[in-house]
Scaffold this active site. Structure first.
Site, PDB file in Angstrom:
ATOM      1  N   CYS A 121       0.839  -1.196   0.000  1.00 18.96           N
ATOM      2  CA  CYS A 121       0.000   0.000   0.000  1.00 18.96           C
ATOM      3  C   CYS A 121       0.874   1.245   0.000  1.00 18.96           C
ATOM      4  O   CYS A 121       2.080   1.160   0.158  1.00 18.96           O
ATOM      5  CB  CYS A 121      -0.875   0.012   1.249  1.00 18.96           C
ATOM      6  SG  CYS A 121      -1.731  -1.542   1.515  1.00 18.96           S
ATOM      7  N   ARG A 167       1.389   1.520  -6.016  1.00 15.86           N
ATOM      8  CA  ARG A 167       1.577   0.554  -4.930  1.00 15.86           C
ATOM      9  C   ARG A 167       0.286  -0.189  -4.579  1.00 15.86           C
ATOM     10  O   ARG A 167       0.288  -1.092  -3.748  1.00 15.86           O
ATOM     11  CB  ARG A 167       2.105   1.269  -3.680  1.00 15.86           C
ATOM     12  CG  ARG A 167       3.381   2.041  -3.919  1.00 15.86           C
ATOM     13  CD  ARG A 167       3.818   2.762  -2.674  1.00 15.86           C
ATOM     14  NE  ARG A 167       4.185   1.826  -1.631  1.00 15.86           N
ATOM     15  CZ  ARG A 167       5.370   1.270  -1.509  1.00 15.86           C
ATOM     16  NH1 ARG A 167       6.326   1.587  -2.357  1.00 15.86           N
ATOM     17  NH2 ARG A 167       5.631   0.411  -0.562  1.00 15.86           N
ATOM     18  N   TRP A 222      -3.663  -1.808  -1.267  1.00 14.31           N
ATOM     19  CA  TRP A 222      -3.574  -3.050  -2.041  1.00 14.31           C
ATOM     20  C   TRP A 222      -4.047  -4.142  -1.088  1.00 14.31           C
ATOM     21  O   TRP A 222      -3.372  -4.454  -0.114  1.00 14.31           O
ATOM     22  CB  TRP A 222      -2.133  -3.286  -2.493  1.00 14.31           C
ATOM     23  CG  TRP A 222      -1.999  -4.426  -3.443  1.00 14.31           C
ATOM     24  CD1 TRP A 222      -2.281  -4.421  -4.770  1.00 14.31           C
ATOM     25  CD2 TRP A 222      -1.538  -5.748  -3.134  1.00 14.31           C
ATOM     26  NE1 TRP A 222      -2.028  -5.658  -5.316  1.00 14.31           N
ATOM     27  CE2 TRP A 222      -1.568  -6.493  -4.329  1.00 14.31           C
ATOM     28  CE3 TRP A 222      -1.104  -6.382  -1.974  1.00 14.31           C
ATOM     29  CZ2 TRP A 222      -1.183  -7.827  -4.401  1.00 14.31           C
ATOM     30  CZ3 TRP A 222      -0.715  -7.712  -2.037  1.00 14.31           C
ATOM     31  CH2 TRP A 222      -0.765  -8.420  -3.241  1.00 14.31           C
ATOM     32  N   ASN A 257       0.859  -0.043   6.121  1.00 16.27           N
ATOM     33  CA  ASN A 257       1.349  -0.760   4.939  1.00 16.27           C
ATOM     34  C   ASN A 257       2.103  -1.983   5.448  1.00 16.27           C
ATOM     35  O   ASN A 257       2.921  -1.863   6.348  1.00 16.27           O
ATOM     36  CB  ASN A 257       2.266   0.197   4.160  1.00 16.27           C
ATOM     37  CG  ASN A 257       3.028  -0.498   3.066  1.00 16.27           C
ATOM     38  OD1 ASN A 257       2.613  -1.538   2.576  1.00 16.27           O
ATOM     39  ND2 ASN A 257       4.147   0.085   2.686  1.00 16.27           N
ATOM     40  N   GLY A 258       1.796  -3.149   4.904  1.00  8.99           N
ATOM     41  CA  GLY A 258       2.482  -4.365   5.352  1.00  8.99           C
ATOM     42  C   GLY A 258       1.473  -5.397   5.826  1.00  8.99           C
ATOM     43  O   GLY A 258       0.276  -5.280   5.565  1.00  8.99           O
ATOM     44  N   GLU A 287      24.361   0.498 -26.950  1.00  8.39           N
ATOM     45  CA  GLU A 287      23.775   1.724 -26.405  1.00  8.39           C
ATOM     46  C   GLU A 287      24.631   2.937 -26.788  1.00  8.39           C
ATOM     47  O   GLU A 287      24.100   3.983 -27.162  1.00  8.39           O
ATOM     48  CB  GLU A 287      23.640   1.572 -24.877  1.00  8.39           C
ATOM     49  CG  GLU A 287      23.182   2.789 -24.113  1.00  8.39           C
ATOM     50  CD  GLU A 287      21.823   3.334 -24.534  1.00  8.39           C
ATOM     51  OE1 GLU A 287      21.122   2.686 -25.323  1.00  8.39           O
ATOM     52  OE2 GLU A 287      21.480   4.441 -24.078  1.00  8.39           O
ATOM     53  N   LYS A 316      23.192   6.021 -28.943  1.00  8.36           N
ATOM     54  CA  LYS A 316      23.231   7.391 -28.425  1.00  8.36           C
ATOM     55  C   LYS A 316      23.942   8.302 -29.417  1.00  8.36           C
ATOM     56  O   LYS A 316      23.507   9.408 -29.694  1.00  8.36           O
ATOM     57  CB  LYS A 316      23.978   7.368 -27.087  1.00  8.36           C
ATOM     58  CG  LYS A 316      23.474   8.306 -26.045  1.00  8.36           C
ATOM     59  CD  LYS A 316      22.473   7.717 -25.106  1.00  8.36           C
ATOM     60  CE  LYS A 316      21.203   7.272 -25.778  1.00  8.36           C
ATOM     61  NZ  LYS A 316      20.277   6.626 -24.901  1.00  8.36           N
ATOM     62  N   GLU A 344      21.892   8.828 -32.625  1.00 12.07           N
ATOM     63  CA  GLU A 344      20.668   9.568 -32.342  1.00 12.07           C
ATOM     64  C   GLU A 344      20.897  11.078 -32.275  1.00 12.07           C
ATOM     65  O   GLU A 344      20.107  11.838 -32.802  1.00 12.07           O
ATOM     66  CB  GLU A 344      20.142   9.048 -30.992  1.00 12.07           C
ATOM     67  CG  GLU A 344      18.821   9.588 -30.561  1.00 12.07           C
ATOM     68  CD  GLU A 344      18.388   8.987 -29.219  1.00 12.07           C
ATOM     69  OE1 GLU A 344      19.253   8.514 -28.458  1.00 12.07           O
ATOM     70  OE2 GLU A 344      17.178   9.014 -28.934  1.00 12.07           O
ATOM     71  N   HIS A 379      33.723 -11.639 -38.199  1.00 18.28           N
ATOM     72  CA  HIS A 379      32.729 -12.310 -39.050  1.00 18.28           C
ATOM     73  C   HIS A 379      32.117 -11.348 -40.070  1.00 18.28           C
ATOM     74  O   HIS A 379      31.046 -11.614 -40.609  1.00 18.28           O
ATOM     75  CB  HIS A 379      31.645 -12.949 -38.185  1.00 18.28           C
ATOM     76  CG  HIS A 379      32.207 -13.992 -37.265  1.00 18.28           C
ATOM     77  ND1 HIS A 379      32.655 -15.203 -37.711  1.00 18.28           N
ATOM     78  CD2 HIS A 379      32.454 -13.956 -35.937  1.00 18.28           C
ATOM     79  CE1 HIS A 379      33.143 -15.901 -36.690  1.00 18.28           C
ATOM     80  NE2 HIS A 379      33.027 -15.162 -35.594  1.00 18.28           N
ATOM     81  N   LYS A 410      10.185  11.912 -27.962  1.00 20.13           N
ATOM     82  CA  LYS A 410      10.485  11.355 -26.645  1.00 20.13           C
ATOM     83  C   LYS A 410       9.632  10.115 -26.355  1.00 20.13           C
ATOM     84  O   LYS A 410      10.113   9.128 -25.830  1.00 20.13           O
ATOM     85  CB  LYS A 410      10.279  12.431 -25.568  1.00 20.13           C
ATOM     86  CG  LYS A 410      10.706  12.008 -24.168  1.00 20.13           C
ATOM     87  CD  LYS A 410      12.210  11.780 -24.081  1.00 20.13           C
ATOM     88  CE  LYS A 410      12.652  11.220 -22.754  1.00 20.13           C
ATOM     89  NZ  LYS A 410      13.966  10.552 -22.845  1.00 20.13           N
TER      90      LYS A 410
END
Ligand code: M6R
Length: 602
Positions: free
Chosen positions: A2, A27, A74, A98-99, A474, A478, A481, A497, A597
């Site tokens: 929660c 949550r 929850w 919570n718990g 990555e 970057k 881009e 290869h 974005k």
């Protein structure tokens, strides 16, 4: 799990409470409620639908309070219903929890609470009844908390609002809780996302911390009555993410924010004192999972590739990684003992979203690792693991990527473990990651020189092995881009290869070469490139430097890394190389051509 929020201030802060609840909705959202003190009377509102509905009730009833606690639920004990909705109010006190209190029946007997006083099916209401009973005996609220929580079996974060003292008290064990500090208010929340934007500083509370707040002061003590000293961290309000401040571009600002975003994501899931990881609860039974399908696009896909390496190194789960736009057209999917994990900064990427819907249709449980926690992907998934990077404005994803890695790492470390604690080696590796990033940021001008050298190169390569292979991809993404230069990322062993044919005099190859198990192999690849006239730029550590320097045109020495920190640490120079090169080339760094974005088309 929660969400808890409580604010005491010198202004009507009901709006902040509502915004906080909305941020904590990931949550759990079976029901929600708020209680505030107005002219020494408790005023409450509850709803068994989403926070938006609670907001309407609050507006209709003109509820405005300077001190209140609230909860988004929850459901564990008792179905979603008004009677089971927190806060529980008993005469002079109100409680949100919570718990799970495993021994609530024992506590009922121990404190002689009459059964007819218990109205709900929850394990939480009993705490309000006990608290109220002890308040009537004129016991101080902090003493009451100690008396109760010492007997509790289970995990908890509680917030109590006490009429007489006009203060909020909170305590935690095994469930997260942060304290937000500002001049004119103090707040507690399940995570920093729930805190008001005007928060100045934040304290990550530790297990057995009891905190008392009014609008001017706060006090943290432990069960032995000693004052607990806790580090304060600077809080970054959401509006600060929308200005460049001292930076030239959002991307640059976001790269420099990573020591903070990494730390925030780490501590959002890790309890410092016990070194235990706490992910939001869900009904996914992790012990039964045998297969994971990771699904994402672009940079988020690279985060998934790294997660695959980690899971294969450290677990027995079978992992597949899919580009969302390809996965969508799959006819045969693995259905049994499988979960789908979706990684997305925006949470709105159409291809990723469609895959999520596809898995849901096939009754496969889904987890989303998202930076926008109320996004479409987040709302549709069975478990949300937010990355705490803060809003990312630059189209090139930087801080969201490293926070995705940190969140995925926490997921792995917690995966299928009955005891969710992490060992000291992993703990210190991850804890030090933020400081290592700071050290790299101090080398910004060295990195800028590397970028300057690349200005006139027609083509650039990144190579890496193992965990460094996705970082090579990555790095290349970057660079393409935002600089519009041709750049390829390759698994170093794959060059021979085919792509080795492209290597000729002065073609720059950036080698990601930490001194790890793959080091000697990449060293051979580097020599193969060198023999063909390629120009090696090496990103390595101190040990690697000794062996590699004679083959390198230039070398950047990075802090030492281990398996978890390595991809996070090596992402930073890769981002900065792309950034500086783009600035040298005069491209539109934050809004590169042809891109957006959030990619909400297929
Ligand atoms: O919002 P998402 O993480 O789902 O976005 C996925 C990709 O579009 C995104 O990572 C893209 O590749 C970045 N612009 C790369 O920097």
């Amino acid at each position: 799990m929660c969400g808890i929020i409580g604010i005491v201030g010198d202004y009507n802060n009901t709006n902040d409470i509502i915004n906080g609840l909305k941020s904590l909705e990931y949550r759990g959202y079976d029901s929600c409620g708020i209680v505030g003190l107005v002219q020494n009377k408790f005023i409450e509102a509850k709803s068994i639908s989403k926070i938006n509905n609670l907001e309407k009730i609050i507006k209709k009833n003109k509820i405005n309070t300077k001190i209140s606690i609230a909860h988004t639920r929850w459901a564990t004990h008792g179905k979603p219903s008004l009677v089971n909705t927190h806060p529980f109010i008993k005469n002079n006190c109100a409680v949100v929890h919570n718990g799970i209190i495993e021994n609530f029946e024992y506590l009922t007997k121990k404190f002689n609470i009459r059964k007819n006083l218990i109205k709900s099916d929850t394990d939480s209401e009993i705490i309000a009844l006990i608290f109220d009973k002890l308040l009537k005996q004129n016991i101080d609220p902090i003493k009451i908390i100690k008396q109760i929580v010492k007997l509790i079996k289970g995990t908890y974060a509680f917030a109590f609002l006490v009429k007489e003292t006009k203060k909020i008290y909170a305590v935690k064990k095994g469930s997260p809780l942060v304290l937000g500090i500002s001049d004119n208010f103090k707040a507690i929340s399940s995570d920093i996302l729930g805190l008001p934007d005007t928060t100045n500083e934040v304290i990550f509370l530790e297990d057995e911390d009891i905190v008392e707040i009014n609008h001017t002061n706060f006090k943290i003590i432990n069960f032995k009555n000693n004052t607990s000293k806790r580090n304060k961290h600077i809080f970054t309000p959401k509006k600060n993410f929308l200005i460049k401040g001292k930076f030239k571009h959002f991307m640059q600002k976001e790269i420099f924010y990573q020591p903070t975003s990494i730390k925030d994501t780490f501590f959002n899931y890790l309890e410092k004192k016990t070194k235990k990881i706490f992910l939001p609860k869900s009904d996914i039974n992790f012990t039964q999972i045998k297969n994971i399908d990771f699904i994402a696009c672009g940079t988020a896909f690279h985060a998934c590739m790294i997660a695959k390496y980690w899971f294969e190194m450290f677990s027995n789960v079978n992992v597949n990684v899919h580009i969302a736009s390809e996965f969508r057209h799959k006819k045969n999917i693995n259905k049994s003992e499988t979960i789908g994990i979706f990684v997305s900064q925006s949470g709105e990427t159409m291809d990723t979203l469609q895959c999520l819907k596809f898995l849901k249709k096939n009754n496969i449980k889904t987890i989303s690792v998202v930076n926008v926690f109320n996004s479409s992907i987040a709302r549709l998934s069975d478990l949300i693991i937010p990355t705490l990077a803060g809003p990312e404005i630059g189209v090139a994803s930087t801080k969201a990527f490293t926070s995705q890695l940190m969140a995925l790492c926490m997921l792995l470390l917690n995966f299928q473990k009955l005891d969710n604690s992490i060992n000291s080696k992993n703990y210190s590796d991850l804890l030090n990651t933020g400081n290592s990033i700071k050290k790299i940021l101090h080398k910004d001008s060295e990195i800028k020189n590397i970028a300057k050298h690349l200005v006139n190169k027609k083509s650039i390569f990144y190579i890496g092995r193992g965990l460094m292979y996705p970082i090579a991809l990555e790095g290349a993404l970057k660079l393409k881009e935002i600089t519009y230069k041709h750049c390829e990322g390759y698994a170093a062993g794959e060059l021979k290869h085919g792509p080795l044919a492209l290597i000729e005099d002065n073609i720059p190859v950036i080698a990601l070469a930490p001194y790890d198990n793959n080091f000697l192999k990449i060293l051979s690849n580097i020599q193969e490139i060198k023999a063909r006239g390629g120009e090696i730029i090496t990103l390595t550590d101190k040990l690697g430097y000794k062996k590699i320097k004679k083959f390198s045109h230039s070398t950047l020495i990075l802090p030492d890394t281990k398996s978890y920190s390595a991809p996070i640490i090596y992402s930073i120079p890769v981002q900065l190389i792309a950034y500086h090169l783009a600035v040298f080339l005069g491209t539109d760094v934050d809004q590169p051509r042809n891109l957006a974005k959030a990619v909400t088309v297929e």
